[in-house]
Design a protein around this motif. Sequence first.
Motif, PDB file in Angstrom:
ATOM      1  N   ASP A   1      18.325 -23.522   4.310  1.00 51.97           N
ATOM      2  CA  ASP A   1      19.221 -22.901   5.285  1.00 51.97           C
ATOM      3  C   ASP A   1      20.660 -23.372   5.121  1.00 51.97           C
ATOM      4  OD1 ASP A   1      17.200 -21.411   6.352  1.00 51.97           O
ATOM      5  OD2 ASP A   1      16.925 -22.646   8.134  1.00 51.97           O
TER       6      ASP A   1
ATOM      7  N   HIS B   1      11.592 -21.859   5.619  1.00 50.48           N
ATOM      8  CA  HIS B   1      12.957 -22.362   5.747  1.00 50.48           C
ATOM      9  C   HIS B   1      12.924 -23.881   5.910  1.00 50.48           C
ATOM     10  CE1 HIS B   1      15.081 -18.467   6.572  1.00 50.48           C
ATOM     11  NE2 HIS B   1      13.826 -18.103   6.849  1.00 50.48           N
TER      12      HIS B   1
ATOM     13  N   ASP C   1       9.883 -19.290  -5.435  1.00 52.26           N
ATOM     14  CA  ASP C   1      11.329 -19.046  -5.505  1.00 52.26           C
ATOM     15  C   ASP C   1      12.032 -20.051  -4.614  1.00 52.26           C
ATOM     16  OD1 ASP C   1      10.622 -16.865  -7.004  1.00 52.26           O
ATOM     17  OD2 ASP C   1      11.295 -15.361  -5.549  1.00 52.26           O
TER      18      ASP C   1
ATOM     19  N   LEU D   1       7.774 -17.148   3.737  1.00 54.30           N
ATOM     20  CA  LEU D   1       9.169 -17.571   3.720  1.00 54.30           C
ATOM     21  C   LEU D   1       9.250 -18.870   4.513  1.00 54.30           C
ATOM     22  CD1 LEU D   1       9.233 -14.396   3.273  1.00 54.30           C
ATOM     23  CD2 LEU D   1      11.565 -14.495   4.161  1.00 54.30           C
TER      24      LEU D   1
ATOM     25  N   GLU E   1       7.149 -15.787   8.207  1.00 53.30           N
ATOM     26  CA  GLU E   1       8.345 -16.620   8.146  1.00 53.30           C
ATOM     27  C   GLU E   1       8.171 -17.850   9.029  1.00 53.30           C
ATOM     28  OE1 GLU E   1      13.142 -15.786   7.884  1.00 53.30           O
ATOM     29  OE2 GLU E   1      11.763 -14.256   8.642  1.00 53.30           O
TER      30      GLU E   1
ATOM     31  N   ILE F   1      13.462 -21.487   1.347  1.00 49.77           N
ATOM     32  CA  ILE F   1      14.838 -21.152   1.683  1.00 49.77           C
ATOM     33  C   ILE F   1      15.542 -22.369   2.261  1.00 49.77           C
ATOM     34  CG2 ILE F   1      16.314 -19.637   3.053  1.00 49.77           C
ATOM     35  CD1 ILE F   1      13.891 -17.670   3.110  1.00 49.77           C
TER      36      ILE F   1
ATOM     37  N   LYS G   1       8.647 -18.308  -0.839  1.00 54.22           N
ATOM     38  CA  LYS G   1      10.109 -18.366  -0.914  1.00 54.22           C
ATOM     39  C   LYS G   1      10.549 -19.572  -0.107  1.00 54.22           C
ATOM     40  CE  LYS G   1      11.562 -13.609  -1.790  1.00 54.22           C
ATOM     41  NZ  LYS G   1      12.504 -13.940  -2.870  1.00 54.22           N
TER      42      LYS G   1
ATOM     43  N   THR H   1       9.969 -21.967   9.944  1.00 53.92           N
ATOM     44  CA  THR H   1      11.118 -22.867   9.849  1.00 53.92           C
ATOM     45  C   THR H   1      10.669 -24.291  10.162  1.00 53.92           C
ATOM     46  OG1 THR H   1      12.693 -21.146  10.498  1.00 53.92           O
ATOM     47  CG2 THR H   1      13.405 -23.434  10.736  1.00 53.92           C
TER      48      THR H   1
ATOM     49  N   GLU I   1      15.782 -20.566  -2.855  1.00 53.91           N
ATOM     50  CA  GLU I   1      17.024 -19.846  -2.611  1.00 53.91           C
ATOM     51  C   GLU I   1      17.716 -20.412  -1.380  1.00 53.91           C
ATOM     52  OE1 GLU I   1      15.695 -15.935  -0.227  1.00 53.91           O
ATOM     53  OE2 GLU I   1      14.846 -16.060  -2.257  1.00 53.91           O
ATOM     54  N   GLY I   2      18.853 -19.821  -1.034  1.00 53.76           N
ATOM     55  CA  GLY I   2      19.633 -20.297   0.111  1.00 53.76           C
ATOM     56  C   GLY I   2      20.891 -21.005  -0.339  1.00 53.76           C
TER      57      GLY I   2
END
Length: 476
Positions: free
Chosen positions: A121, A94, A152, A92, A68, A119, A117, A70, A154-155
């Motif tokens: 936020d 972000h 993907d 992942l 993950e 994302i 993924k 960010t 998402e969020g």
Amino acid sequence: MKRSFALLLCICLLLMLCSCGDKPAQSSEETPAPVSDGVITLSDGAVSSADPRVSISGKVATLTAGGEYTVSGKLDGGQIVVDAAEDGARVLLHLSGVTMTNEEAPCIFVQQCDKLKLILDEGSENSLCSGVEGVSYEEPSGAVIYSEDDLDVEGSGKLTVNGFINNGITCKDDLAIQGGELTITAANNGLRGSESVEIEAGKLTIVAGGDGVKSTSAKKEGKGYISVSGGEISVEAGGDGIAAETQLLISGGTVSVTTTGEPELGSCKGLKGSTGVQISGGTFTLDTTDHCIRSGGDAEISGGSFSLKSSMGRGVSAWGTLRFSGEPSLVVDAIEDGLYSETELYIEGGSFNIAAGEDGIHAGQSGSGEGIVTVTGGRILVSAYQDGIALRIMGGALLACGKYKPPKTASAESSQSSIFAELGGHAGSALTITDGSGTVIGSLNAVYPFTHVLFSRAGLGVCELSCEGSSVSAQP
């Protein structure tokens, strides 16, 4: 004796102190400190991160392992690369307030990982731009977000994508939109998933010089499809609005498509499935130059609400069988045929209000004789400039008017009575049908001039057909 007891007591105390001193060291070994935090910061024309999984070279940050991360901050000429080679690596990533540009390459480039993924936020606003607006690229390729593997999105945050080089988002495998508010401007395609595109949720606003949403590869069995099950999708495209290499499958969501291209120069349909179309639900507003809905094979519409307008093509058309079942609701305004099938056309239920510059409902290849339209249910109003319809009536309620050729029925094969009458009217005139007691049982405001009327419903008897002061009495 006292001296021996005192000595023994000192030894015991010393052993206890040594034992207590060992405990902190043991605790430290069992709970190691975290080795990374996954934070990537964009600022001052550079990329920075203390995470050992992030390799930095100039303005490029490469994520070398699954996990993950960010990203936040602003950077011109930057890039995030995902290169996680281990088997099953999932990343992942972000976006938490990111503004990034890259004039020559993708802002986010996935070289390898099992799945990325992306994302958005909560509460974040993010902007990614590749290329320069107004610049014409001789050999356009790539996208703002380009992935060689599954992707993907998402969020609940926002993402603006400006793809001035080529596409907005491109995925060479499976692309899924599962949330977020995306605004995409692309010189070519807005969303492009080679093997599939699935839209489950979120809000998409796409302006594309080519196709809005597109899948391109049917090399693997069962791939090449586009699936829409939810979300809000708004597309303005020079090419097709939503175009699947194989099946187009829609079960929900709100879809608005405007196409602006010229059909003689290339496909610019609203919704297209190259091998088939299945729609079971959703709300659709399609304003197209080409056909509003087009299937290269069979098509079935079993639900949904449709407002269809085509300035140069058909409303709904299929190379194979076209079937309407359940309770779809369609309002069609097409310069060519309203509903069209190359083979067979079945109406088993639903509500239809059709205005057509050519045939209202047509089955069979153009110029090779009429096919058969079978009606077993539904409520149908048709105003056509040319032919009415060739049909077999088994049920439902139908009122159709046409100009050149009289509407034809395969009466020997019909199990429900119908009335055919020679009655004319102008565009905008009101056609009314009353039964023997004077009760109105059918009405239609004509969109095109007409010379003939066809009416069918259960329990039909002698009727009075009236239009512009003229009337005619007819019976089945």
